[in-house]
Design an enzyme around this catalytic site. Sequence first.
Site, short mmCIF file in Angstrom:
data_model
loop_
_atom_site.label_atom_id
_atom_site.label_comp_id
_atom_site.label_asym_id
_atom_site.label_seq_id
_atom_site.Cartn_x
_atom_site.Cartn_y
_atom_site.Cartn_z
CB CYS A 14 161.85 35.07 109.28
SG CYS A 14 163.13 34.84 110.48
NE ARG A 39 156.52 37.33 108.76
CZ ARG A 39 155.47 36.98 109.46
NH1 ARG A 39 154.36 37.64 109.35
NH2 ARG A 39 155.52 35.95 110.28
#
Length: 635
Positions: A14, A39
Amino acid sequence: MQPFRGCSVHAIMCGIVGYIGKRQAYPVLVKGLHRLEYRGYDSAGVALINPSGRLNVYKSQGKVSDLEDTAQNQDLTGCIGIAHTRWATHGEPGYKNAHPHLSESGRLAIVHNGIIENYAALREMLIGQGRTFKSDTDTEVVVQLIEHLQEQDHLSFPQSVQKALQMVHGSYAVAVLDKQQPDTIVAARKGSPLVVGVGDDELFLGSDASPIIEYTNRVIYLEDEDMVILHMPGQDCASGRAEQAVAQIMLMTIRGERKTPQIQRVSMDVSQLEKGGYDHFMLKEICEQPQSLRSCLQSVKQTLSGTDAERIFSLLQSANRVLITACGTSWHAGLVAKYAIEQMVRVSVDVDYASELRYRQPVINNGDIVIAISQSGETADTLAAIDMAKKQGARVLSICNVIGSSIPRASDEVIYTMVGPEIGVASTKAFTAQVTVLTMLALVWGHRRNTLDDEHYTYLMQELDSLPDKIAQVLDHKEAVRQMAQTLSFASSCLYIGRSYNYPVALEGALKLKEISYIHAEGYPAAEMKHGPIALISQEMPVVTVATSSDIYDKLVSNIQEIRARQGRVMAVVNEGDTEVERLADVFVEVPRVAECLSPIVNIVPLQLLSYYVACLKGCDVDQPRNLAKSVTVE
Ligand code: F6R
């Protein structure tokens, strides 16, 4: 500590962005999310406090562009906000589990990168207090806990975040909004990265500096268990007096000990974060390797001849043994380094996947040197392997690309590859730079130890300097590679073979193909074929062969003949002027001649291009292949 259950959803890799200041937050946040999309890209979301003090949250399954579609025509006003792009581990990456998550009353919003290990116990406690949950995430537990503490203990917004973080176990980077305090973001980190950007009358948050860099180059890298209050006391979005705001940063630990923020200047060229006319970041990063390698060579030369060199070599000179650890592409660079260090320095080298090293019981003694290799500097397994090795008495040198990331900070010494941000999920320019740094390290170390004589040292250092030009020559052969790709794009499976220094190149070529084009590929040392894999050879199984000049070129030619004898189709990387393999191969691409120990740096380039063109021909999402994320911060 409660174990996870299958239904739980954790936000582990994330990306997080935050903004408070004089601008409208939404464009800053969304641009930042695009920068952090490497990510994870399973879902994305944003929370904004609008000028009337309303907390608006928009989320969407899928990529940041899906979020932008969802948010179109909504109220996107507000000069304070937080945002998130997610890579799901457990459970579905659907809307329900997308961040930001709200507290029960809707007063608080949170974005989170990490894993809350005791979430189940906390969730049970909060349900016992009458709270209801809307998602399966561990993250929602944190925001509900903060609100519970606000209400039960009458704590201020920052105090309640602080107390909640003292109660959670696990890793996190969090950013929290309270709509009753529209001039404040509270953020904290432990185990997951978080950077504060300090602008003129505006403050930023990012999982790394990339969402921040075009607004300010002044950043604060938060340490584990740091909490920061980003406060704009003059700012009142409700009355639109944002322009009178003065940015205040209060840094403390999650136990309340005050700290002085250390503002650092980062140098990152914003153009490195853009595609710059290329269709994909991966192609751009492949094509910029002549420049990236020049920058890498210049930097590593400085490091290995300046004051850093004395520290690095005093660490290395005591080495009885070297243990290299890394994951994925970086592990392949480590394999090349084993050949180089053992040849030049005559010190024994083991190479271990970090994920294996950390959980087996390796023999590590005082005096062993661990070399940890990581582009991102955030790979969880590599970080844990470093930690384990240090506890057993090893000293650690890391080879890393991202300055200030967790792996260099956990190491005794670091050599940076200095190739600028790598954004394409498939690693390319990082690999050539890692191998360059490690090979130069082996040369200088061997020369200092007298295991490499002056003549060879001088010759190989000159050869290293010629690599950027030689890679530029390979890039001139794109058309030949594109033709190879036509054939390969119809295969459902293929083999990559090489020997000696080019066995890791075969592994890396195969990894590139499978990760972005979803074609099954295996890398093998060519001579191993007859111990099993040769049974697979048929017209349907292309064999990509790295067949440039080496001490065992003749033996490799025999291996290729064995494949031809079984109707195998051979695609070859050969040296200019080669006649033998060119005659045997169905298709080939030529690369310039270079000393064998440096050949991986040149030979991987056509294989990078090959995987790129195959993926394009198959219509795959090159920069964001399915199921992957660039920074693997989960074990
Ligand atoms: C493959 C790839 C990955 C990474 C691996 C380690 O193209 O990028 O295999 O090499 O996840 O990442 P770093 O080097 O950031 O530790």
